[in-house]
Each structure stands twice: as C-alpha cells, then as structure tokens.
Write a protein that holds these residues in place. Structure first.
Motif, mmCIF file in Angstrom:
data_model
loop_
_atom_site.group_PDB
_atom_site.id
_atom_site.type_symbol
_atom_site.label_atom_id
_atom_site.label_comp_id
_atom_site.label_asym_id
_atom_site.label_seq_id
_atom_site.Cartn_x
_atom_site.Cartn_y
_atom_site.Cartn_z
ATOM 1 N N GLU A 13 2.767 -12.983 13.630
ATOM 2 C CA GLU A 13 2.945 -14.151 12.763
ATOM 3 C C GLU A 13 4.399 -14.258 12.290
ATOM 4 O OE1 GLU A 13 1.114 -16.285 8.803
ATOM 5 O OE2 GLU A 13 0.099 -14.547 9.645
ATOM 6 N N GLU A 14 5.020 -13.134 11.991
ATOM 7 C CA GLU A 14 6.421 -13.147 11.583
ATOM 8 C C GLU A 14 7.327 -13.604 12.727
ATOM 9 O OE1 GLU A 14 6.776 -9.675 8.223
ATOM 10 O OE2 GLU A 14 6.488 -9.055 10.306
ATOM 11 N N VAL A 15 7.015 -13.179 13.935
ATOM 12 C CA VAL A 15 7.785 -13.609 15.108
ATOM 13 C C VAL A 15 7.624 -15.107 15.301
ATOM 14 C CG1 VAL A 15 7.983 -13.426 17.619
ATOM 15 C CG2 VAL A 15 7.688 -11.370 16.232
ATOM 16 N N ARG A 16 6.380 -15.575 15.235
ATOM 17 C CA ARG A 16 6.095 -17.012 15.373
ATOM 18 C C ARG A 16 6.873 -17.819 14.343
ATOM 19 N NH1 ARG A 16 0.420 -19.173 13.358
ATOM 20 N NH2 ARG A 16 1.523 -18.899 11.412
ATOM 21 N N ASN A 17 6.839 -17.374 13.102
ATOM 22 C CA ASN A 17 7.542 -18.102 12.039
ATOM 23 C C ASN A 17 9.057 -18.056 12.219
ATOM 24 O OD1 ASN A 17 5.198 -18.987 10.760
ATOM 25 N ND2 ASN A 17 5.052 -17.116 9.549
ATOM 26 N N TYR A 18 9.574 -16.944 12.733
ATOM 27 C CA TYR A 18 11.016 -16.847 12.993
ATOM 28 C C TYR A 18 11.433 -17.845 14.069
ATOM 29 C CZ TYR A 18 15.475 -15.210 14.685
ATOM 30 O OH TYR A 18 16.786 -15.160 15.098
ATOM 31 N N ALA A 77 9.882 -20.523 15.015
ATOM 32 C CA ALA A 77 9.713 -21.870 14.482
ATOM 33 C C ALA A 77 10.908 -22.254 13.614
ATOM 34 C CB ALA A 77 8.417 -21.961 13.678
ATOM 35 N N LYS A 78 11.327 -21.323 12.770
ATOM 36 C CA LYS A 78 12.460 -21.583 11.878
ATOM 37 C C LYS A 78 13.734 -21.868 12.677
ATOM 38 C CE LYS A 78 14.906 -19.632 7.941
ATOM 39 N NZ LYS A 78 15.031 -18.483 7.045
ATOM 40 N N VAL A 79 13.931 -21.147 13.773
ATOM 41 C CA VAL A 79 15.097 -21.364 14.635
ATOM 42 C C VAL A 79 15.123 -22.813 15.120
ATOM 43 C CG1 VAL A 79 16.112 -20.783 16.874
ATOM 44 C CG2 VAL A 79 15.363 -18.962 15.347
ATOM 45 N N LEU A 80 13.950 -23.381 15.411
ATOM 46 C CA LEU A 80 13.863 -24.752 15.899
ATOM 47 C C LEU A 80 13.779 -25.787 14.779
ATOM 48 C CD1 LEU A 80 11.386 -24.384 18.890
ATOM 49 C CD2 LEU A 80 13.880 -24.371 18.922
ATOM 50 N N GLY A 81 13.671 -25.324 13.540
ATOM 51 C CA GLY A 81 13.578 -26.248 12.416
ATOM 52 C C GLY A 81 12.188 -26.851 12.245
ATOM 53 N N ILE A 82 11.166 -26.092 12.667
ATOM 54 C CA ILE A 82 9.787 -26.545 12.529
ATOM 55 C C ILE A 82 8.978 -25.459 11.830
ATOM 56 C CG2 ILE A 82 9.902 -28.064 14.548
ATOM 57 C CD1 ILE A 82 8.506 -25.893 16.179
ATOM 58 N N ARG A 83 7.680 -25.731 11.631
ATOM 59 C CA ARG A 83 6.798 -24.766 10.985
ATOM 60 C C ARG A 83 6.035 -23.955 12.036
ATOM 61 N NH1 ARG A 83 3.271 -28.514 8.172
ATOM 62 N NH2 ARG A 83 1.981 -26.682 8.021
ATOM 63 N N GLY A 84 5.481 -22.829 11.621
ATOM 64 C CA GLY A 84 4.741 -21.945 12.511
ATOM 65 C C GLY A 84 3.624 -22.631 13.291
ATOM 66 N N PRO A 85 2.762 -23.415 12.629
ATOM 67 C CA PRO A 85 1.701 -24.100 13.380
ATOM 68 C C PRO A 85 2.249 -25.097 14.414
ATOM 69 C CG PRO A 85 1.137 -24.002 11.067
ATOM 70 C CD PRO A 85 2.567 -23.529 11.185
ATOM 71 N N VAL A 93 3.826 -23.936 22.091
ATOM 72 C CA VAL A 93 3.426 -22.860 22.999
ATOM 73 C C VAL A 93 2.166 -23.261 23.780
ATOM 74 C CG1 VAL A 93 2.566 -20.482 23.102
ATOM 75 C CG2 VAL A 93 4.520 -21.052 21.643
ATOM 76 N N ALA A 94 1.206 -23.885 23.097
ATOM 77 C CA ALA A 94 -0.013 -24.332 23.769
ATOM 78 C C ALA A 94 0.312 -25.377 24.837
ATOM 79 C CB ALA A 94 -0.998 -24.903 22.752
ATOM 80 N N LEU A 95 1.207 -26.301 24.522
ATOM 81 C CA LEU A 95 1.582 -27.324 25.502
ATOM 82 C C LEU A 95 2.293 -26.714 26.702
ATOM 83 C CD1 LEU A 95 2.703 -30.274 23.229
ATOM 84 C CD2 LEU A 95 0.716 -30.176 24.745
#
Length: 101
Positions: free
Chosen positions: A4-9, A11-19, A25-27
């Motif tokens: 979850e921390e990796v996912r959030n990191y 996401a933050k790099v891209l300026g978006i949220r974890g979900p 990733v699903a797409l």
C-alpha cells in the motif's frame, strides 16, 4: 515498506491518489487495444462501477485515461490508457532511462 505504501508513493509521483493508481494498473492489465469495460475494472478491483466511473473522469482530466462510449448508450463506457500514462509507467519501470526528446 508494504504494498500500500508503494502504491501510494507511485500515485503521488503521478499526482494522483492510490485508488486511481490501481485503476491505471488494472487498465494496463485489461486493455488489449480495444479498451476495457468499466465493469471489468470494477470487478478486478472489487469496487463499485460507479467508483470507477467517478475516478476515471478525474484521471481523464489529468490526461491518463481515455473514456469512450461503446455504443449510442453513453452509460456503457470503455476505458483505456493514454500515451501520457504509458510514458509515466515506463519512467516508473525504468527510472534510469533518459527521456526522449
């Protein structure tokens, strides 16, 4: 560091949220050139399709996702990643590579 921390990191790099990162990733997994139905993304992530629709609109505004009506019925939408999203995913996968000019 957990997943979850990796996912959030990332996401933050891209300026978006974890979900929203999870939708990207699903797409990446589901889209085989024709886009992926919202229901398929929701099923893969175990979330409500309405959540995917709402978040995909936000991702579209940021230039990461393309939303396309499948038929005349605007309720049926296919999602796909944009070139911008693929470029960012490549940078995350290969951070040492030099950007193209």
């Amino acid at each position: 560091m957990n997943l979850e921390e990796v996912r959030n990191y990332w996401a933050k790099v891209l300026g978006i949220r974890g979900p929203q990162w999870m939708i990207i990733v699903a797409l990446q997994e589901l889209d085989h050139g024709e886009g992926a139905p919202v229901m398929a993304v929701a099923t893969m992530l175990h979330v409500n399709p309405t959540f995917v629709m709402t978040q995909s609109r936000l991702l579209e505004r940021k230039g990461f996702v393309r939303r396309t009506a499948v038929s005349d019925d605007s309720r049926t939408v296919s999602l796909s990643l944009t070139d911008k999203a693929y470029r960012h995913l490549a940078k995350l996968a290969y951070p040492w590579s030099r950007p193209e000019r």
